[in-house]
Motif scaffolding. Structure first.
Motif, PDB file in Angstrom:
ATOM      1  N   TYR A  38       0.807  -1.333   0.172  1.00  0.00           N
ATOM      2  CA  TYR A  38      -0.059  -0.091  -0.073  1.00  0.00           C
ATOM      3  C   TYR A  38       0.730   1.327  -0.092  1.00  0.00           C
ATOM      4  O   TYR A  38       0.450   2.334  -0.712  1.00  0.00           O
ATOM      5  N   PRO A  39       2.050   1.213   0.668  1.00  0.00           N
ATOM      6  CA  PRO A  39       2.698   2.554   0.836  1.00  0.00           C
ATOM      7  C   PRO A  39       3.395   2.938  -0.869  1.00  0.00           C
ATOM      8  O   PRO A  39       3.463   3.997  -0.926  1.00  0.00           O
ATOM      9  N   TYR A  40       3.545   1.724  -1.432  1.00  0.00           N
ATOM     10  CA  TYR A  40       4.210   1.935  -2.529  1.00  0.00           C
ATOM     11  C   TYR A  40       2.989   2.578  -3.655  1.00  0.00           C
ATOM     12  O   TYR A  40       3.348   3.437  -4.213  1.00  0.00           O
ATOM     13  N   ILE A  41       1.824   2.104  -3.467  1.00  0.00           N
ATOM     14  CA  ILE A  41       0.923   2.647  -4.310  1.00  0.00           C
ATOM     15  C   ILE A  41       0.284   4.253  -3.909  1.00  0.00           C
ATOM     16  O   ILE A  41       0.280   4.997  -4.856  1.00  0.00           O
ATOM     17  N   VAL A  42       0.605   4.326  -2.830  1.00  0.00           N
ATOM     18  CA  VAL A  42       0.450   5.868  -2.373  1.00  0.00           C
ATOM     19  C   VAL A  42       1.483   6.593  -2.978  1.00  0.00           C
ATOM     20  O   VAL A  42       1.445   8.053  -3.293  1.00  0.00           O
ATOM     21  N   ASN A  43       2.775   6.302  -2.944  1.00  0.00           N
ATOM     22  CA  ASN A  43       3.794   6.923  -3.284  1.00  0.00           C
ATOM     23  C   ASN A  43       3.700   7.069  -4.986  1.00  0.00           C
ATOM     24  O   ASN A  43       3.942   8.231  -5.325  1.00  0.00           O
ATOM     25  N   MET A  44       3.116   6.270  -5.623  1.00  0.00           N
ATOM     26  CA  MET A  44       3.005   6.275  -7.031  1.00  0.00           C
ATOM     27  C   MET A  44       1.596   7.216  -7.237  1.00  0.00           C
ATOM     28  O   MET A  44       2.028   8.267  -8.321  1.00  0.00           O
ATOM     29  N   LEU A  45       0.780   7.395  -6.499  1.00  0.00           N
ATOM     30  CA  LEU A  45      -0.332   8.263  -6.496  1.00  0.00           C
ATOM     31  C   LEU A  45       0.172   9.808  -6.405  1.00  0.00           C
ATOM     32  O   LEU A  45      -0.172  10.663  -7.040  1.00  0.00           O
ATOM     33  N   THR A  46       0.973   9.832  -5.377  1.00  0.00           N
ATOM     34  CA  THR A  46       1.964  11.032  -5.176  1.00  0.00           C
ATOM     35  C   THR A  46       2.616  11.664  -6.435  1.00  0.00           C
ATOM     36  O   THR A  46       2.544  12.839  -6.773  1.00  0.00           O
ATOM     37  N   LYS A  47       3.558  10.572  -6.983  1.00  0.00           N
ATOM     38  CA  LYS A  47       4.223  11.125  -8.165  1.00  0.00           C
ATOM     39  C   LYS A  47       3.148  11.459  -9.219  1.00  0.00           C
ATOM     40  O   LYS A  47       3.654  12.514  -9.900  1.00  0.00           O
ATOM     41  N   LEU A  48       2.338  10.623  -9.524  1.00  0.00           N
ATOM     42  CA  LEU A  48       1.186  11.126 -10.585  1.00  0.00           C
ATOM     43  C   LEU A  48       0.465  12.446 -10.318  1.00  0.00           C
ATOM     44  O   LEU A  48       0.187  12.976 -11.350  1.00  0.00           O
ATOM     45  N   GLU A  49       0.262  12.635  -9.246  1.00  0.00           N
ATOM     46  CA  GLU A  49      -0.330  14.161  -8.766  1.00  0.00           C
ATOM     47  C   GLU A  49       0.679  15.128  -8.898  1.00  0.00           C
ATOM     48  O   GLU A  49       0.312  16.042  -9.699  1.00  0.00           O
ATOM     49  N   LYS A  51       3.035  15.122 -10.959  1.00  0.00           N
ATOM     50  CA  LYS A  51       3.009  15.317 -12.633  1.00  0.00           C
ATOM     51  C   LYS A  51       1.819  15.807 -13.410  1.00  0.00           C
ATOM     52  O   LYS A  51       1.698  15.963 -14.487  1.00  0.00           O
ATOM     53  N   HIS A  52       0.816  15.911 -12.424  1.00  0.00           N
ATOM     54  CA  HIS A  52      -0.422  16.528 -13.069  1.00  0.00           C
ATOM     55  C   HIS A  52      -1.293  15.616 -14.035  1.00  0.00           C
ATOM     56  O   HIS A  52      -2.089  16.052 -14.792  1.00  0.00           O
ATOM     57  N   MET A  53      -1.093  14.444 -13.610  1.00  0.00           N
ATOM     58  CA  MET A  53      -1.654  13.468 -14.287  1.00  0.00           C
ATOM     59  C   MET A  53      -2.948  12.850 -13.742  1.00  0.00           C
ATOM     60  O   MET A  53      -3.899  12.539 -14.469  1.00  0.00           O
ATOM     61  N   LYS A  69      -9.761  10.237  -3.105  1.00  0.00           N
ATOM     62  CA  LYS A  69     -10.327   9.634  -4.471  1.00  0.00           C
ATOM     63  C   LYS A  69      -9.586  10.617  -5.544  1.00  0.00           C
ATOM     64  O   LYS A  69      -9.268  11.876  -5.324  1.00  0.00           O
ATOM     65  N   PHE A  70      -9.220   9.852  -6.383  1.00  0.00           N
ATOM     66  CA  PHE A  70      -8.302  10.753  -7.700  1.00  0.00           C
ATOM     67  C   PHE A  70      -9.187  10.308  -8.973  1.00  0.00           C
ATOM     68  O   PHE A  70      -9.914   9.414  -9.264  1.00  0.00           O
ATOM     69  N   VAL A  71      -9.161  11.259  -9.906  1.00  0.00           N
ATOM     70  CA  VAL A  71      -9.567  11.056 -11.162  1.00  0.00           C
ATOM     71  C   VAL A  71      -8.442  11.530 -12.276  1.00  0.00           C
ATOM     72  O   VAL A  71      -7.519  12.151 -11.645  1.00  0.00           O
ATOM     73  N   PRO A  72      -8.342  10.944 -13.390  1.00  0.00           N
ATOM     74  CA  PRO A  72      -7.354  11.452 -14.426  1.00  0.00           C
ATOM     75  C   PRO A  72      -7.530  12.890 -14.543  1.00  0.00           C
ATOM     76  O   PRO A  72      -8.648  13.469 -14.801  1.00  0.00           O
ATOM     77  N   ALA A  73      -6.391  13.567 -14.523  1.00  0.00           N
ATOM     78  CA  ALA A  73      -6.333  14.760 -14.855  1.00  0.00           C
ATOM     79  C   ALA A  73      -6.023  15.389 -16.516  1.00  0.00           C
ATOM     80  O   ALA A  73      -6.132  16.262 -17.097  1.00  0.00           O
ATOM     81  N   VAL A  74      -5.750  14.265 -17.106  1.00  0.00           N
ATOM     82  CA  VAL A  74      -5.197  14.226 -18.469  1.00  0.00           C
ATOM     83  C   VAL A  74      -5.740  12.969 -19.155  1.00  0.00           C
ATOM     84  O   VAL A  74      -5.566  11.803 -18.539  1.00  0.00           O
ATOM     85  N   SER A  75      -6.526  13.065 -20.174  1.00  0.00           N
ATOM     86  CA  SER A  75      -7.111  11.990 -20.912  1.00  0.00           C
ATOM     87  C   SER A  75      -5.856  11.183 -21.600  1.00  0.00           C
ATOM     88  O   SER A  75      -4.749  11.547 -21.697  1.00  0.00           O
ATOM     89  N   ARG A  76      -6.187   9.973 -22.086  1.00  0.00           N
ATOM     90  CA  ARG A  76      -5.052   9.158 -22.685  1.00  0.00           C
ATOM     91  C   ARG A  76      -4.718   9.820 -24.080  1.00  0.00           C
ATOM     92  O   ARG A  76      -3.608   9.830 -24.380  1.00  0.00           O
ATOM     93  N   SER A  77      -5.747  10.495 -24.606  1.00  0.00           N
ATOM     94  CA  SER A  77      -5.193  10.951 -26.019  1.00  0.00           C
ATOM     95  C   SER A  77      -4.448  12.403 -25.766  1.00  0.00           C
ATOM     96  O   SER A  77      -3.391  12.626 -26.456  1.00  0.00           O
TER      97      SER A  77
END
Length: 140
Positions: A38-49, A51-53, A69-77
Motif C-alpha cells: 500500500y505505501p508503494y501505491i500511495v507513493n505512485m499516486l503522489t508522483k502522478l499527482e 506530474k499533474h496526471m 479519491k482521484f480522477v485522471p487530470a489528463v486523458s489518454r489522448s
C-alpha cells in the motif's frame, strides 16, 4: 503539453484510471495490484499527482480513516499527444504523423473517415471563429 513517457508502473496505474468511470483510491488500486504494498501505491499516486496526471476528487471514509479519491487530470489522448509533441512533432509534420498513425494502427473504415472529417470541420470552424474574433478586437 509536453511530457515524457511515464515509468511502467505509473502507466499501469494510469491505464486503470483511464478505464474507470469513477474516482479511485489507493485502496481501489491495491485490489487491482494485490502484489504491490500500500505505501508503494500511495507513493505512485503522489508522483502522478505531482506530474499533474491525476487530480484529487474528494475523500471517502474507511472505518476510522479517510482516503483521497482521484480522477485522471489528463486523458489518454492528451497524454499521447504530449508524447508526440515531446518527440519534436510540430504543426508542419502533424498531418504526416496522423496519416502514418492511421496506416499503422487502424483499419480503414467509413466510420474512421467520418470521425476524422468531423474533427477537421470542428477545427476549421474554431479557426474561422478565432480569426474573426481577432479581427474584431483589432478593429474595435
Amino acid at each position: 503539453m509536453k511530457n515524457r513517457a511515464l515509468p511502467r508502473n505509473e502507466h499501469l496505474i494510469m491505464d486503470i484510471f483511464w478505464k474507470s468511470d469513477t474516482p479511485l483510491t489507493g485502496r481501489d488500486l491495491k485490489e487491482v495490484f494485490p502484489d504491490w504494498n500500500y505505501p508503494y501505491i500511495v507513493n505512485m499516486l503522489t508522483k502522478l499527482e505531482e506530474k499533474h496526471m491525476i487530480a484529487e476528487h474528494g475523500t471517502i471514509s474507511y472505518g476510522t480513516g479517510r482516503a483521497r479519491k482521484f480522477v485522471p487530470a489528463v486523458s489518454r489522448s492528451e497524454y499521447a499527444a504530449g508524447l508526440v509533441s515531446a518527440c519534436g512533432i510540430d504543426n508542419d509534420s502533424i498531418a504526416d504523423v496522423t496519416v502514418a498513425f492511421v496506416k499503422e494502427t487502424c483499419s480503414h473504415s467509413d466510420e474512421l473517415y467520418d470521425k476524422l472529417n468531423h474533427i477537421i470541420e470542428e477545427l476549421r470552424a474554431k479557426s474561422t471563429e478565432d480569426t474573426s474574433i481577432q479581427g474584431e478586437s483589432k478593429n474595435g
